[in-house]
Design a protein around this motif. Structure first.
Motif, PDB file in Angstrom:
ATOM      1  N   PHE A   1       0.826  -1.198   0.000  1.00  0.00           N
ATOM      2  CA  PHE A   1       0.000   0.000   0.000  1.00  0.00           C
ATOM      3  C   PHE A   1       0.866   1.256   0.000  1.00  0.00           C
ATOM      4  O   PHE A   1       0.658   2.180  -0.783  1.00  0.00           O
ATOM      5  CB  PHE A   1      -0.928   0.000   1.225  1.00  0.00           C
ATOM      6  CG  PHE A   1      -1.666   1.292   1.421  1.00  0.00           C
ATOM      7  CD1 PHE A   1      -2.766   1.590   0.645  1.00  0.00           C
ATOM      8  CD2 PHE A   1      -1.243   2.207   2.372  1.00  0.00           C
ATOM      9  CE1 PHE A   1      -3.450   2.795   0.821  1.00  0.00           C
ATOM     10  CE2 PHE A   1      -1.911   3.399   2.558  1.00  0.00           C
ATOM     11  CZ  PHE A   1      -3.019   3.698   1.773  1.00  0.00           C
ATOM     12  N   TRP A   2       1.848   1.316   0.904  1.00  0.00           N
ATOM     13  CA  TRP A   2       2.701   2.499   0.995  1.00  0.00           C
ATOM     14  C   TRP A   2       3.569   2.652  -0.250  1.00  0.00           C
ATOM     15  O   TRP A   2       3.856   3.775  -0.672  1.00  0.00           O
ATOM     16  CB  TRP A   2       3.553   2.451   2.250  1.00  0.00           C
ATOM     17  CG  TRP A   2       2.731   2.721   3.461  1.00  0.00           C
ATOM     18  CD1 TRP A   2       2.437   1.839   4.451  1.00  0.00           C
ATOM     19  CD2 TRP A   2       2.058   3.938   3.787  1.00  0.00           C
ATOM     20  NE1 TRP A   2       1.622   2.434   5.382  1.00  0.00           N
ATOM     21  CE2 TRP A   2       1.377   3.735   5.000  1.00  0.00           C
ATOM     22  CE3 TRP A   2       1.952   5.184   3.175  1.00  0.00           C
ATOM     23  CZ2 TRP A   2       0.618   4.715   5.609  1.00  0.00           C
ATOM     24  CZ3 TRP A   2       1.198   6.169   3.789  1.00  0.00           C
ATOM     25  CH2 TRP A   2       0.549   5.932   4.987  1.00  0.00           C
TER      26      TRP A   2
ATOM     27  N   VAL B   1       1.351   4.312  -2.755  1.00  0.00           N
ATOM     28  CA  VAL B   1       1.145   5.725  -2.410  1.00  0.00           C
ATOM     29  C   VAL B   1       2.341   6.551  -2.864  1.00  0.00           C
ATOM     30  O   VAL B   1       2.191   7.594  -3.511  1.00  0.00           O
ATOM     31  CB  VAL B   1       0.899   5.886  -0.893  1.00  0.00           C
ATOM     32  CG1 VAL B   1       0.990   7.347  -0.486  1.00  0.00           C
ATOM     33  CG2 VAL B   1      -0.443   5.310  -0.515  1.00  0.00           C
ATOM     34  N   TYR B   2       3.540   6.095  -2.536  1.00  0.00           N
ATOM     35  CA  TYR B   2       4.741   6.842  -2.917  1.00  0.00           C
ATOM     36  C   TYR B   2       4.952   6.828  -4.432  1.00  0.00           C
ATOM     37  O   TYR B   2       5.447   7.799  -5.005  1.00  0.00           O
ATOM     38  CB  TYR B   2       5.968   6.297  -2.198  1.00  0.00           C
ATOM     39  CG  TYR B   2       6.129   6.889  -0.822  1.00  0.00           C
ATOM     40  CD1 TYR B   2       6.631   8.171  -0.660  1.00  0.00           C
ATOM     41  CD2 TYR B   2       5.766   6.172   0.309  1.00  0.00           C
ATOM     42  CE1 TYR B   2       6.767   8.727   0.597  1.00  0.00           C
ATOM     43  CE2 TYR B   2       5.900   6.715   1.571  1.00  0.00           C
ATOM     44  CZ  TYR B   2       6.403   7.995   1.704  1.00  0.00           C
ATOM     45  OH  TYR B   2       6.528   8.556   2.949  1.00  0.00           O
ATOM     46  N   LEU B   3       4.577   5.751  -5.092  1.00  0.00           N
ATOM     47  CA  LEU B   3       4.692   5.706  -6.549  1.00  0.00           C
ATOM     48  C   LEU B   3       3.729   6.700  -7.190  1.00  0.00           C
ATOM     49  O   LEU B   3       4.096   7.413  -8.132  1.00  0.00           O
ATOM     50  CB  LEU B   3       4.401   4.283  -7.043  1.00  0.00           C
ATOM     51  CG  LEU B   3       4.800   3.961  -8.468  1.00  0.00           C
ATOM     52  CD1 LEU B   3       6.303   4.078  -8.633  1.00  0.00           C
ATOM     53  CD2 LEU B   3       4.345   2.560  -8.814  1.00  0.00           C
ATOM     54  N   PHE B   4       2.518   6.795  -6.668  1.00  0.00           N
ATOM     55  CA  PHE B   4       1.557   7.786  -7.167  1.00  0.00           C
ATOM     56  C   PHE B   4       2.070   9.207  -6.948  1.00  0.00           C
ATOM     57  O   PHE B   4       1.963  10.058  -7.836  1.00  0.00           O
ATOM     58  CB  PHE B   4       0.203   7.593  -6.477  1.00  0.00           C
ATOM     59  CG  PHE B   4      -0.796   8.653  -6.824  1.00  0.00           C
ATOM     60  CD1 PHE B   4      -1.414   8.648  -8.067  1.00  0.00           C
ATOM     61  CD2 PHE B   4      -1.102   9.657  -5.927  1.00  0.00           C
ATOM     62  CE1 PHE B   4      -2.332   9.633  -8.402  1.00  0.00           C
ATOM     63  CE2 PHE B   4      -2.009  10.644  -6.243  1.00  0.00           C
ATOM     64  CZ  PHE B   4      -2.628  10.634  -7.491  1.00  0.00           C
ATOM     65  N   MET B   5       2.637   9.455  -5.762  1.00  0.00           N
ATOM     66  CA  MET B   5       3.173  10.796  -5.494  1.00  0.00           C
ATOM     67  C   MET B   5       4.335  11.115  -6.429  1.00  0.00           C
ATOM     68  O   MET B   5       4.459  12.252  -6.910  1.00  0.00           O
ATOM     69  CB  MET B   5       3.628  10.898  -4.036  1.00  0.00           C
ATOM     70  CG  MET B   5       2.487  10.988  -3.079  1.00  0.00           C
ATOM     71  SD  MET B   5       2.878  11.282  -1.322  1.00  0.00           S
ATOM     72  CE  MET B   5       4.585  11.010  -1.144  1.00  0.00           C
ATOM     73  N   ALA B   6       5.182  10.143  -6.714  1.00  0.00           N
ATOM     74  CA  ALA B   6       6.319  10.375  -7.606  1.00  0.00           C
ATOM     75  C   ALA B   6       5.838  10.717  -9.012  1.00  0.00           C
ATOM     76  O   ALA B   6       6.350  11.664  -9.638  1.00  0.00           O
ATOM     77  CB  ALA B   6       7.219   9.139  -7.634  1.00  0.00           C
TER      78      ALA B   6
ATOM     79  N   PHE C   1      10.369   7.891  -5.758  1.00  0.00           N
ATOM     80  CA  PHE C   1      10.594   6.620  -6.465  1.00  0.00           C
ATOM     81  C   PHE C   1      11.495   5.708  -5.635  1.00  0.00           C
ATOM     82  O   PHE C   1      11.255   4.502  -5.543  1.00  0.00           O
ATOM     83  CB  PHE C   1      11.236   6.848  -7.838  1.00  0.00           C
ATOM     84  CG  PHE C   1      10.259   7.191  -8.928  1.00  0.00           C
ATOM     85  CD1 PHE C   1       9.200   6.360  -9.222  1.00  0.00           C
ATOM     86  CD2 PHE C   1      10.419   8.347  -9.671  1.00  0.00           C
ATOM     87  CE1 PHE C   1       8.298   6.665 -10.221  1.00  0.00           C
ATOM     88  CE2 PHE C   1       9.541   8.666 -10.676  1.00  0.00           C
ATOM     89  CZ  PHE C   1       8.469   7.818 -10.955  1.00  0.00           C
ATOM     90  N   MET C   2      12.528   6.281  -5.022  1.00  0.00           N
ATOM     91  CA  MET C   2      13.438   5.487  -4.213  1.00  0.00           C
ATOM     92  C   MET C   2      12.709   4.876  -3.006  1.00  0.00           C
ATOM     93  O   MET C   2      12.880   3.697  -2.697  1.00  0.00           O
ATOM     94  CB  MET C   2      14.597   6.356  -3.729  1.00  0.00           C
ATOM     95  CG  MET C   2      15.624   5.621  -2.910  1.00  0.00           C
ATOM     96  SD  MET C   2      16.906   6.687  -2.272  1.00  0.00           S
ATOM     97  CE  MET C   2      15.973   7.678  -1.107  1.00  0.00           C
ATOM     98  N   ILE C   3      11.863   5.659  -2.352  1.00  0.00           N
ATOM     99  CA  ILE C   3      11.116   5.152  -1.203  1.00  0.00           C
ATOM    100  C   ILE C   3      10.124   4.070  -1.647  1.00  0.00           C
ATOM    101  O   ILE C   3       9.967   3.048  -0.983  1.00  0.00           O
ATOM    102  CB  ILE C   3      10.397   6.299  -0.483  1.00  0.00           C
ATOM    103  CG1 ILE C   3      11.417   7.214   0.172  1.00  0.00           C
ATOM    104  CG2 ILE C   3       9.436   5.765   0.573  1.00  0.00           C
ATOM    105  CD1 ILE C   3      10.821   8.448   0.782  1.00  0.00           C
TER     106      ILE C   3
END
Length: 63
Positions: free
Chosen positions: A6-7, A10-15, A47-49
């Protein structure tokens, strides 16, 4: 607590959102200014996260 998958999503969408905004900013100004470079840097960090969370997923499924 949500799963690492899930996280990671989320981070991929933000990137991808930050990349989109950087492309829009580059189109408006016509050059690479400080704000555009900052948006790309934040996207690279996201992307890294996201990749770190995706790599964590198989480890948590084993437990």
């Amino acid at each position: 607590m949500k799963s690492p998958l899930f996280w990671g999503m989320v981070y991929l969408f933000m990137a991808f959102s930050f990349v989109f905004f950087a492309i829009q900013q580059k189109g408006r100004t016509g050059e690479w200014d400080l704000f555009t470079i900052a948006l790309v840097a934040i996207a690279a960090y996201d992307f890294m996260i996201a990749l770190r969370y995706f790599r964590m997923k198989p480890k948590t499924e084993d437990k």
